[in-house]
Write an enzyme that holds these catalytic residues in place. Structure first.
Site, PDB file in Angstrom:
ATOM      1  N   ILE A   1       0.902  -1.206  -0.022  1.00  0.00           N
ATOM      2  CA  ILE A   1       0.150   0.150   0.083  1.00  0.00           C
ATOM      3  C   ILE A   1       0.772   1.096  -0.020  1.00  0.00           C
ATOM      4  CG2 ILE A   1      -0.413   0.432   2.446  1.00  0.00           C
ATOM      5  CD1 ILE A   1      -3.215   0.773   1.670  1.00  0.00           C
TER       6      ILE A   1
ATOM      7  N   ASN B   1      -3.117   2.185  15.261  1.00  0.00           N
ATOM      8  CA  ASN B   1      -3.400   1.708  16.816  1.00  0.00           C
ATOM      9  C   ASN B   1      -3.702   3.196  17.232  1.00  0.00           C
ATOM     10  OD1 ASN B   1      -1.243   2.831  18.217  1.00  0.00           O
ATOM     11  ND2 ASN B   1       0.209   1.224  17.247  1.00  0.00           N
TER      12      ASN B   1
ATOM     13  N   ASP C   1       1.003   0.065   9.370  1.00  0.00           N
ATOM     14  CA  ASP C   1       1.437   0.946  10.274  1.00  0.00           C
ATOM     15  C   ASP C   1       3.051   1.313  10.122  1.00  0.00           C
ATOM     16  OD1 ASP C   1       0.526   2.093  13.714  1.00  0.00           O
ATOM     17  OD2 ASP C   1       1.096   3.231  11.849  1.00  0.00           O
TER      18      ASP C   1
ATOM     19  N   VAL D   1      -2.161  -8.419  12.882  1.00  0.00           N
ATOM     20  CA  VAL D   1      -1.946  -8.429  14.210  1.00  0.00           C
ATOM     21  C   VAL D   1      -3.065  -8.640  14.953  1.00  0.00           C
ATOM     22  CG1 VAL D   1      -1.045  -7.009  16.070  1.00  0.00           C
ATOM     23  CG2 VAL D   1       0.453  -7.173  14.189  1.00  0.00           C
ATOM     24  N   TYR D   2      -4.359  -7.794  14.651  1.00  0.00           N
ATOM     25  CA  TYR D   2      -5.435  -7.798  15.361  1.00  0.00           C
ATOM     26  C   TYR D   2      -6.357  -8.981  15.214  1.00  0.00           C
ATOM     27  CZ  TYR D   2      -4.544  -2.901  17.067  1.00  0.00           C
ATOM     28  OH  TYR D   2      -4.095  -1.862  17.558  1.00  0.00           O
TER      29      TYR D   2
HETATM   30  N1  APR Z   1       0.740  -3.180   2.376  1.00  0.00           N
HETATM   31  C1  APR Z   1      -0.569  -3.932   2.254  1.00  0.00           C
HETATM   32  N2  APR Z   1      -1.042  -4.448   3.007  1.00  0.00           N
HETATM   33  C2  APR Z   1      -0.089  -4.963   4.031  1.00  0.00           C
HETATM   34  C3  APR Z   1       1.114  -4.135   4.418  1.00  0.00           C
HETATM   35  C4  APR Z   1       1.633  -3.270   3.367  1.00  0.00           C
HETATM   36  N3  APR Z   1       2.687  -2.736   3.211  1.00  0.00           N
HETATM   37  N4  APR Z   1       1.897  -4.758   5.462  1.00  0.00           N
HETATM   38  C5  APR Z   1       1.009  -5.539   6.019  1.00  0.00           C
HETATM   39  N5  APR Z   1      -0.410  -5.772   5.088  1.00  0.00           N
HETATM   40  C6  APR Z   1      -1.527  -6.546   5.511  1.00  0.00           C
HETATM   41  C7  APR Z   1      -1.363  -7.697   6.465  1.00  0.00           C
HETATM   42  O1  APR Z   1      -0.735  -8.902   6.061  1.00  0.00           O
HETATM   43  C8  APR Z   1      -2.734  -7.856   6.865  1.00  0.00           C
HETATM   44  O2  APR Z   1      -3.464  -8.585   5.908  1.00  0.00           O
HETATM   45  O3  APR Z   1      -2.331  -5.735   5.796  1.00  0.00           O
HETATM   46  C9  APR Z   1      -3.346  -6.449   6.859  1.00  0.00           C
HETATM   47  C10 APR Z   1      -3.367  -5.746   8.026  1.00  0.00           C
HETATM   48  O4  APR Z   1      -2.350  -6.063   8.965  1.00  0.00           O
HETATM   49  P1  APR Z   1      -1.720  -5.203  10.184  1.00  0.00           P
HETATM   50  O5  APR Z   1      -0.735  -4.271   9.406  1.00  0.00           O
HETATM   51  O6  APR Z   1      -1.237  -6.146  11.347  1.00  0.00           O
HETATM   52  O7  APR Z   1      -2.959  -4.263  10.779  1.00  0.00           O
HETATM   53  P2  APR Z   1      -4.053  -4.707  12.003  1.00  0.00           P
HETATM   54  O8  APR Z   1      -4.306  -6.084  12.035  1.00  0.00           O
HETATM   55  O9  APR Z   1      -5.081  -3.761  11.844  1.00  0.00           O
HETATM   56  O10 APR Z   1      -3.338  -4.489  13.235  1.00  0.00           O
HETATM   57  C11 APR Z   1      -3.013  -3.272  13.697  1.00  0.00           C
HETATM   58  O11 APR Z   1      -0.562  -3.735  14.154  1.00  0.00           O
HETATM   59  O12 APR Z   1       1.111  -2.739  13.053  1.00  0.00           O
HETATM   60  C12 APR Z   1       0.252  -2.693  14.251  1.00  0.00           C
HETATM   61  O13 APR Z   1       0.419  -0.278  15.154  1.00  0.00           O
HETATM   62  C13 APR Z   1      -0.319  -1.240  14.344  1.00  0.00           C
HETATM   63  O14 APR Z   1      -1.169  -1.936  16.468  1.00  0.00           O
HETATM   64  C14 APR Z   1      -1.506  -1.975  15.050  1.00  0.00           C
HETATM   65  C15 APR Z   1      -1.779  -3.066  14.540  1.00  0.00           C
END
Ligand code: APR
Length: 172
Positions: free
Chosen positions: A10, A23, A33, A124-125
Site C-alpha cells: 500500500i 493503533n 502502520d 496483528v489484530y
Molecule cells: N501493504 C498492504 N498490506 C499490508 C502491508 C503493506 N505494506 N503490510 C501488511 N499488510 C497486511 C497484513 O498482511 C494484513 O493482511 O495488512 C493487513 C493488516 O495487518 P496489520 O498491519 O497487522 O494491521 P492490523 O491487523 O489492523 O493490526 C494493527 O498492528 O502494526 C500494528 O500499529 C499497528 O497496533 C496496530 C496493529
C-alpha cells in the site's frame, strides 16, 4: 464508485488517500502502520503527534478515522483508522465496518478521488480475512453515496489468500 482489489504494498500505491491500519496511539507500529511510517518519513509521526495533542488527546478510538499529510509517500493524505483487536475481545463487526465507513467519509471531506485500503484488522489484530473482506466490501458499498467525491476504492492486499477473499466478496 469503482471498487477493485489488488496484490501489493500500500505504501507504493498511487492514490489520493492511503488508509493506515493504525493503533489508538497513532505513534506507529508494525505491519501496514510500520511500512507507512517508514515510507512517509519522520514528518508523519510529527503530524500524528499534533493530531493527538489537538484532536485526540486520549488516542483515536476504535472505528474512528483521522487524516494527516503523507510525507514522502506518493499519496497526498494518510487516513489513520483503528481496527478492532480480536485478541482484546473486540469482535463486533460494526466496529470494523466503522473503520471503512469513517475513512471514506474523511477522504470525501478532503476531496480525495481515489482511496487505497489495507485489510484492516486482518493482521496483528487477528480477524479472519474472509470476515474482513465481507465487512469491508459491504461498508464501502453502503457508504459510497455519501462519499460522492471518491470515485475509486482499491483494496491493496498482501498475499494471495487475502486477495482471494476480497475477490470473492466483491463478486458477491
Ligand atoms: N501493504 C498492504 N498490506 C499490508 C502491508 C503493506 N505494506 N503490510 C501488511 N499488510 C497486511 C497484513 O498482511 C494484513 O493482511 O495488512 C493487513 C493488516 O495487518 P496489520 O498491519 O497487522 O494491521 P492490523 O491487523 O489492523 O493490526 C494493527 O498492528 O502494526 C500494528 O500499529 C499497528 O497496533 C496496530 C496493529
Amino acid at each position: 464508485m469503482e471498487i477493485s482489489c489488488h496484490l501489493g504494498d500500500i505504501t507504493t500505491t498511487r492514490v489520493d488517500a492511503v488508509v493506515n491500519a493504525a493503533n489508538s496511539s497513532l505513534m506507529g507500529g508494525g505491519g501496514v502502520d510500520g511500512a507507512i511510517h517508514r515510507a512517509a518519513g519522520p514528518e508523519l509521526l510529527a503530524e500524528c503527534r499534533r493530531v493527538r495533542a489537538e484532536q485526540w488527546p486520549e488516542g483515536l478510538p476504535v472505528g474512528e478515522a483521522v487524516a494527516t499529510g503523507a510525507g514522502r509517500l506518493p499519496a497526498r493524505w494518510v487516513v489513520h483508522t483503528v481496527g478492532p483487536n480480536r485478541h482484546r475481545g473486540e469482535t463486533d463487526p460494526e466496529l470494523l465496518a466503522s473503520c471503512f465507513r469513517r475513512s471514506l467519509e474523511v477522504a470525501h471531506g478532503l476531496g480525495a478521488v481515489s482511496v487505497a485500503f489495507p485489510a484492516v484488522s486482518a493482521g496483528v489484530y487477528g480477524w479472519e480475512p474472509a470476515v474482513v473482506a465481507d465487512v469491508a466490501v459491504a461498508a464501502v458499498r453502503e457508504t459510497a453515496p455519501a462519499a460522492a467525491t471518491v470515485q475509486h476504492v482499491r483494496f491493496v492486499l498482501f498475499g494471495e489468500p487475502v486477495l482471494a477473499e476480497f475477490e470473492r466478496a466483491l463478486g458477491a
